[in-house]
Design a protein around this motif. Structure first.
Motif, PDB file in Angstrom:
ATOM      1  N   ARG A 191     -10.180  -3.366  -8.660  1.00 23.39           N
ATOM      2  CA  ARG A 191     -10.182  -2.415  -7.539  1.00 23.39           C
ATOM      3  C   ARG A 191     -11.569  -1.811  -7.361  1.00 23.39           C
ATOM      4  NH1 ARG A 191      -8.902   3.381  -7.254  1.00 23.39           N
ATOM      5  NH2 ARG A 191      -8.608   3.358  -9.504  1.00 23.39           N
ATOM      6  N   PHE A 207      -9.456  -5.187  -3.534  1.00 21.26           N
ATOM      7  CA  PHE A 207      -8.903  -5.580  -4.835  1.00 21.26           C
ATOM      8  C   PHE A 207      -8.504  -7.048  -4.763  1.00 21.26           C
ATOM      9  CE2 PHE A 207      -5.499  -3.768  -2.269  1.00 21.26           C
ATOM     10  CZ  PHE A 207      -4.429  -4.643  -2.433  1.00 21.26           C
ATOM     11  N   LYS A 211      -6.320   4.803  -4.740  1.00 25.99           N
ATOM     12  CA  LYS A 211      -5.388   4.026  -5.552  1.00 25.99           C
ATOM     13  C   LYS A 211      -4.032   3.887  -4.873  1.00 25.99           C
ATOM     14  CE  LYS A 211      -4.198   3.902 -10.495  1.00 25.99           C
ATOM     15  NZ  LYS A 211      -4.292   4.664 -11.753  1.00 25.99           N
ATOM     16  N   VAL A 251      -3.747   1.085  -2.562  1.00 22.40           N
ATOM     17  CA  VAL A 251      -3.558  -0.211  -3.240  1.00 22.40           C
ATOM     18  C   VAL A 251      -2.067  -0.442  -3.477  1.00 22.40           C
ATOM     19  CG1 VAL A 251      -4.058  -1.562  -5.314  1.00 22.40           C
ATOM     20  CG2 VAL A 251      -5.822  -0.073  -4.344  1.00 22.40           C
TER      21      VAL A 251
END
Length: 500
Positions: A271, A284, A301, A304
């Motif tokens: 990432r 990512f 995050k 993701v």
């Protein structure tokens, strides 16, 4: 459209208290104001009204059938069939599905539950599948989408009758798939019974929605989320969330996992943050069940995890990697870390974060991008918990370099009283702040005082396009405010360095 009563009761266990079951039903109703002759009326025990109290009235108005879960009193001469079930909300879901001809059976149904990420993930899935040629409806917190029609949403997951009506309209419109948010409240109140989800997704779980009129405890909240995995064919869970095993306990579906941990079946690796002029994102590499690199124009995050959940779902629809990559790169969700380009010098974004937990998660994520300054603009809703104000003030004071305290939906409270509560929380920190009660003036200040490298977040309103004052919802969309501010000649960064 009439249907036989026996057809509507087909999948239910019930007791025939009185009357005959050989009846033609003209409508299915659960609101006593909408009773018509020959209808089936479902007595729902709601927060403010109990439908059982209206039994004699609706019978007198010509209702042909009453569905009840407790004893009722009716005139001796009432020509009405009474059907008793264990739970009328549960029964309503099955009756509604039958009334509309079981439309979910003609759609691929994707249900997404979790504390955070539901809204964003539904839009990502819709974007990816439509890029691949599917015709996708959406049911969620912001809106219901049926083809070109956008319907304002009152609940994250609508009442079972309305949900089945939406499904039927989607089928009529030629859609083949629906992606929907599934709240724990909806699962608890059986709104999603009467059909089986093809895919059930779990994003994450944190203590939320616990209190009066919601969930009695975290355990109940967790249990309700878990009901989805007894109502779907394939369960797809965030394997990094500490609660995933408890949520899927007793599941009746096949299980898959996504996340960043080695044990997850679909994983994100390597990432990296992306910081372009006026934009934030993340890249990512997807490994495990699929293998390709991806970029998402949303920060952090949690972006993701949302993207991974969407990829895990769309894999089952045989969407190729290029279509996924293209759709994710174009994805934009109204009011969810939504970037509004006003300058190449700094980044401005709108987000729905309206409690301390969401604001902390958002500001912590944005800190990773090492901004020159992190500027947090927010207010708090009136006629809501004062504790939320203290907590949000403290979080912003601790994590932001500058907080601009303003108004949100004051409702029936004085905006200044709300601002004073936020300042009480701020006082526990050494965070700098300014207070500007008028939200448009506050946003103007933020734009004019933006410095190179700043990240400015307008928190709390998100997708909302109104401001509620003294019981009236006044039109107010932050995107429109920003457009107006720029059109009025206010120059981004023109006042940078002056004062705070």
């Amino acid at each position: 459209m009439n249907r036989k009563l026996t057809e509507l009761l087909d999948k239910l266990e019930y007791e025939q208290v009185c009357g005959k079951t050989e009846r033609e039903i003209t409508a299915v109703v659960y609101d006593s104001r909408k009773v018509i002759p020959g209808c089936l009326f479902i007595c729902i025990n709601g927060a403010n009204f109990d439908g059982h109290d209206f039994a004699a009235q609706v019978a007198a108005q010509g209702a042909g059938v009453l569905v009840v879960q407790k004893d009722i009193e009716l005139p001796a001469d009432a020509d009405v069939t009474v059907i008793k079930v264990a739970d009328t909300r549960y029964a309503m879901a099955f009756i509604s599905a039958a009334w509309f001809g079981h439309p979910a059976e003609k759609l691929k149904v994707i249900g997404i539950t979790g504390t955070k990420g539901k809204t964003t993930t539904t839009y990502l899935v819709k974007s990816i599948l439509e890029n691949a040629g599917y015709k996708v409806g959406l049911v969620g917190t912001i809106e219901v989408i049926i083809g070109d029609e956008h319907i304002h949403a009152n609940n994250t997951t609508p009442e079972s009758y309305l949900l089945q009506e939406y499904f039927a309209r989607m089928v009529d419109a030629g859609l083949d798939t629906v992606v929907m948010e599934v709240s724990s409240q909806a699962l608890m109140l059986h709104r999603t019974q009467g059909f089986v989800f093809d895919y059930g997704i779990f994003t994450n779980l944190e203590p939320d929605h616990i209190g009066p009129n919601e969930h009695a405890s975290f355990e109940e909240y967790l249990h309700c989320k878990g009901l989805l995995f007894k109502q779907c064919k394939v369960g797809i869970v965030n394997g990094d969330d500490e609660h995933w095993q408890a949520v899927t306990e007793g599941h009746t579906c096949a299980l898959e996992s996504f996340g960043m941990g080695e044990h997850c079946m679909l994983r994100a690796e390597n990432r990296q943050l992306v910081h372009k002029p006026g934009e934030l994102g993340v890249t990512f590499h997807v490994t495990g069940l699929m293998n390709f690199a991806v970029e998402v124009p949303m920060p952090g995050k949690f972006s993701v995890y949302n993207a991974l959940a969407a990829i895990a779902i769309c894999r089952h629809f045989k969407v190729d990697e290029e279509a996924i990559k293209k759709a994710l790169l174009q994805a934009k969700v109204k009011g969810r870390i939504e970037m509004i380009k006003v300058s190449d010098q700094f980044t401005l974004l709108i987000d729905y974060a309206h409690n301390a937990m969401a604001l902390e998660s958002l500001l912590t994520t944005l800190r990773e991008y090492e901004p020159h300054r992190l500027v947090s603009l927010f207010g708090c809703g009136g006629n809501r918990s004062r504790q939320r104000r203290f907590e949000m003030g403290e979080v912003s004071g601790r994590l932001a370099d500058l907080t601009i305290i303003t108004s949100d939906n004051p409702r029936f409270e004085e905006p200044q009283d709300i601002i004073n509560d936020i300042k009480t929380g701020m006082a526990k920190t050494d965070g700098k702040y300014v207070e500007i009660c008028d939200r448009k003036e506050a946003i103007t200040y933020a734009i004019e005082h933006g410095e190179p490298g700043d990240i400015i977040v307008l928190a709390g309103k998100g997708h909302e396009d109104y401001q509620e004052i003294k019981g009236v919802k006044h039109p107010m969309d932050e995107r429109d405010l920003i457009r107006d501010i720029l059109a009025e000649g206010h120059i981004p960064g023109s006042a940078a360095g002056q004062g705070l």
